[in-house]
Write a protein that holds these residues in place. Structure first.
Motif, PDB file in Angstrom:
ATOM      1  N   ASN A   1      17.167  39.455   4.982  1.00  0.00           N
ATOM      2  CA  ASN A   1      17.191  37.995   5.946  1.00  0.00           C
ATOM      3  C   ASN A   1      16.010  37.941   7.033  1.00  0.00           C
ATOM      4  N   VAL A   2      15.607  38.655   7.379  1.00  0.00           N
ATOM      5  CA  VAL A   2      14.598  38.656   8.389  1.00  0.00           C
ATOM      6  C   VAL A   2      13.024  38.561   7.646  1.00  0.00           C
ATOM      7  N   ALA A   3      13.335  39.438   6.627  1.00  0.00           N
ATOM      8  CA  ALA A   3      11.411  38.844   5.508  1.00  0.00           C
ATOM      9  C   ALA A   3      11.132  38.061   4.525  1.00  0.00           C
ATOM     10  N   LEU A   4      12.334  37.438   3.904  1.00  0.00           N
ATOM     11  CA  LEU A   4      12.080  36.816   2.664  1.00  0.00           C
ATOM     12  C   LEU A   4      12.013  35.229   3.415  1.00  0.00           C
ATOM     13  N   VAL A   5      11.281  34.407   2.551  1.00  0.00           N
ATOM     14  CA  VAL A   5      11.238  32.945   2.763  1.00  0.00           C
ATOM     15  C   VAL A   5      12.394  32.495   2.878  1.00  0.00           C
ATOM     16  N   ARG A   6      12.761  31.439   3.774  1.00  0.00           N
ATOM     17  CA  ARG A   6      14.126  30.245   3.400  1.00  0.00           C
ATOM     18  C   ARG A   6      15.183  30.824   3.465  1.00  0.00           C
TER      19      ARG A   6
ATOM     20  N   GLN B   1      17.477  33.860  -4.777  1.00  0.00           N
ATOM     21  CA  GLN B   1      16.832  33.088  -4.995  1.00  0.00           C
ATOM     22  C   GLN B   1      15.592  33.205  -4.087  1.00  0.00           C
ATOM     23  N   HIS B   2      15.630  33.661  -3.135  1.00  0.00           N
ATOM     24  CA  HIS B   2      14.562  34.239  -2.122  1.00  0.00           C
ATOM     25  C   HIS B   2      13.567  34.932  -2.273  1.00  0.00           C
ATOM     26  N   PHE B   3      14.281  36.291  -2.840  1.00  0.00           N
ATOM     27  CA  PHE B   3      13.140  37.026  -3.909  1.00  0.00           C
ATOM     28  C   PHE B   3      12.321  36.516  -4.268  1.00  0.00           C
ATOM     29  N   ASP B   4      13.068  35.061  -5.157  1.00  0.00           N
ATOM     30  CA  ASP B   4      11.795  34.261  -6.570  1.00  0.00           C
ATOM     31  C   ASP B   4      10.721  33.070  -5.490  1.00  0.00           C
ATOM     32  N   GLU B   5      11.494  32.942  -4.573  1.00  0.00           N
ATOM     33  CA  GLU B   5      10.369  31.450  -3.754  1.00  0.00           C
ATOM     34  C   GLU B   5       9.749  32.884  -2.826  1.00  0.00           C
ATOM     35  N   GLU B   6       9.980  34.060  -2.528  1.00  0.00           N
ATOM     36  CA  GLU B   6       8.686  35.272  -1.640  1.00  0.00           C
ATOM     37  C   GLU B   6       7.551  34.922  -2.272  1.00  0.00           C
ATOM     38  N   PRO B   7       6.493  34.500  -2.088  1.00  0.00           N
ATOM     39  CA  PRO B   7       4.990  35.244  -2.653  1.00  0.00           C
ATOM     40  C   PRO B   7       4.601  36.678  -2.651  1.00  0.00           C
ATOM     41  N   ASP B   8       4.915  37.268  -1.860  1.00  0.00           N
ATOM     42  CA  ASP B   8       4.368  37.841  -0.973  1.00  0.00           C
ATOM     43  C   ASP B   8       5.221  39.407  -1.409  1.00  0.00           C
ATOM     44  N   ALA B   9       4.581  40.771  -2.525  1.00  0.00           N
ATOM     45  CA  ALA B   9       4.880  41.933  -3.203  1.00  0.00           C
ATOM     46  C   ALA B   9       5.689  42.678  -1.798  1.00  0.00           C
ATOM     47  N   ALA B  10       4.723  42.885  -0.983  1.00  0.00           N
ATOM     48  CA  ALA B  10       4.920  43.625   0.616  1.00  0.00           C
ATOM     49  C   ALA B  10       6.478  43.680   1.103  1.00  0.00           C
TER      50      ALA B  10
END
Length: 256
Positions: A28-33, A120-129
């Motif tokens: 919830n804190v780390a992934l975009v959107r 869906q947020h994993f799919d949108e997140e650009p940073d693998a870290a």
């Protein structure tokens, strides 16, 4: 179902819930959107504490170890039985393997549900870290020796306090003996005070189980699972937990 079977299910369900809510707050804190994006470290600390609270609440039958470091710490402290008064099991190789196996399986299951909840947020997140950080811990400054020290200290605090509050001079109990709310506050305190260097795994199953899930799940753009670091949040907590169990034997009769 015999007592060991009940305790196995209790540890599995409790650890799965712990990881679902704990890794969930990181997502919830780390992934975009997400609604909680950039919520900060304190939000993560509180979320993990409440995740432990929830895990303990549903795992009283097994003593709510939820953590191999707690199981091995109680073993080192001289525990004769695991579980609650209603479902006690003798401490032996089978019960230790059952507890740790349940914790690891539960952690994997909890991590899979985190991925499903945030797909869906994993799919949108650009940073693998950031994706890996949802599942497993990593150091702020990579120095395996010092990272190991941090994990040993943090886990020592956890297990020493658990034994101290849980009638520990007889080696009995677990997180459930300490109580759900006090142990939640303890985990928040460890995270706030000692979590900065490594992200405070303080639990081998909590880190290894989700890291395995990260490795086999079809996460878009996930990158490496960082296996070169993976031994630190396993070995460090085990050492810290065993040291706490051993040192509690001479110290707690004096201090309590």
């Amino acid at each position: 179902m015999d007592n060991l079977g009940i305790d196995f299910v209790s540890e599995l369900v409790g650890t799965a819930l712990l990881v679902l809510l704990g890794c969930g707050v990181v997502a919830n804190v780390a992934l975009v959107r997400t609604k909680g994006f950039n919520g900060g470290t304190l939000m993560v600390n509180i979320g993990w504490g409440l995740a432990v609270f929830a895990g303990v609440i549903v795992s009283y039958a097994s003593g709510a170890h939820l953590n191999p470091a707690v199981t091995l710490g109680l073993l080192a402290n001289g525990a004769k039985t695991f579980g609650s008064a209603a479902t006690p099991v003798d401490v032996n190789a089978l019960s230790v393997i059952a507890y740790i196996g349940a914790q690891l399986i539960g952690a994997i299951i909890g991590a899979v549900f985190v991925w499903l909840a945030y797909k869906q947020h994993f799919d949108e997140e650009p940073d693998a870290a950031n994706k890996l950080g949802v599942f497993s811990t990593g150091p702020a400054i990579r120095s395996y020796g010092w990272n190991l020290v941090t994990e040993i200290i943090g886990t020592f605090v956890l297990v020493f306090v658990v034994i101290g509050f849980g009638g520990g001079r007889q080696g009995e109990g677990g997180l459930a003996a300490l109580g759900a709310l006090p142990v939640a506050l303890l985990v928040i305190a460890i995270g706030a005070s000692l979590g900065g260097p490594t992200g405070y795994a303080i639990n081998p199953a909590r880190d290894l189980g989700p890291r395995l899930a990260h490795a086999f799940l079809p996460i878009k753009g996930k990158g490496s699972s960082d296996w070169s670091y993976s031994w630190v949040p396993v070995v460090g907590p085990i050492i810290g937990g065993v040291l706490a169990g051993l040192l509690a034997i001479p110290l707690l009769p004096i201090l309590t």
